[in-house]
Design an enzyme around this catalytic site. Structure first.
Site, PDB file in Angstrom:
ATOM      1  N   HIS A  31      18.781 -38.274 -22.040  1.00  0.00           N
ATOM      2  CA  HIS A  31      18.921 -39.687 -21.664  1.00  0.00           C
ATOM      3  C   HIS A  31      18.461 -40.596 -22.800  1.00  0.00           C
ATOM      4  CE1 HIS A  31      20.231 -39.215 -17.554  1.00  0.00           C
ATOM      5  NE2 HIS A  31      19.208 -38.420 -17.264  1.00  0.00           N
ATOM      6  N   HIS A  47      17.079 -32.412 -20.151  1.00  0.00           N
ATOM      7  CA  HIS A  47      17.800 -33.374 -19.316  1.00  0.00           C
ATOM      8  C   HIS A  47      17.289 -34.791 -19.578  1.00  0.00           C
ATOM      9  CE1 HIS A  47      19.584 -34.726 -15.338  1.00  0.00           C
ATOM     10  NE2 HIS A  47      18.779 -35.718 -15.656  1.00  0.00           N
ATOM     11  N   GLU A  48      15.976 -34.952 -19.526  1.00  0.00           N
ATOM     12  CA  GLU A  48      15.398 -36.289 -19.707  1.00  0.00           C
ATOM     13  C   GLU A  48      15.494 -36.750 -21.157  1.00  0.00           C
ATOM     14  OE1 GLU A  48      15.001 -37.998 -17.158  1.00  0.00           O
ATOM     15  OE2 GLU A  48      14.998 -36.341 -15.723  1.00  0.00           O
TER      16      GLU A  48
END
Length: 160
Positions: free
Chosen positions: A68, A64-65
């Site tokens: 980004h 998820h991170e």
């Protein structure tokens, strides 16, 4: 697995493979499992949530991170969980594009502020440490919204 991942990502982003590795730290606290600092090319993770959730944390939060950062490298400053991020999660990383985690944060909460009892003419009030200190320093005076009386420290019987 990591080498096939790098082989799929690097050409699409047109960046060197060595630049795919962000700085990683484990200094995050509170309810957040992870954060991505785009301009610094840095990921921060919550060590308590990692320890408590193990593989689920690695499978969900890390991609998820990282997504980004990859979206930032590919598309610049776009919506954090927008179409580009969802594409990166689902099509490239092959992970469900969930915006939030479902981990218990009971043990990773930040400060638990002490409450101080104050009273007025009609009830007892619980004030935070910040408001209590402001009263002690004479920087503020608080009044009850019900009766309008000034709040007085509950254990200060000399003013009653």
């Amino acid at each position: 697995m990591a080498s096939s991942f790098r082989a799929r990502i690097a050409p699409r982003l047109a960046i060197a493979t060595k630049d795919l590795y962000p700085k990683i730290s484990f200094h995050l606290r509170g309810k957040s499992a992870g954060t991505a600092h785009l301009q610094r090319w840095e990921l921060r993770f919550n060590p308590i949530l990692l320890a408590e959730n193990g593989q689920a944390f690695i499978d969900e939060v890390v991609p998820h991170e990282y997504a980004h950062l990859l979206v930032y490298a590919l598309a610049g400053d776009v919506a954090p969980h927008g179409a580009e991020w969802r594409w990166m999660m689902e099509e490239i990383l092959a992970v469900p594009a969930n915006r939030t985690h479902q981990f218990s944060t009971e043990n990773s909460r930040t400060r638990q502020y002490q409450k101080f009892s104050y009273h007025c003419g009609c009830q007892t009030h619980q004030l935070t440490t910040i408001r209590h200190n402001r009263l002690l320093r004479g920087e503020a005076q608080y009044h009850c919204k019900q009766c309008g009386a000034a709040l007085v420290r509950a254990d200060d019987s000399s003013t009653c």
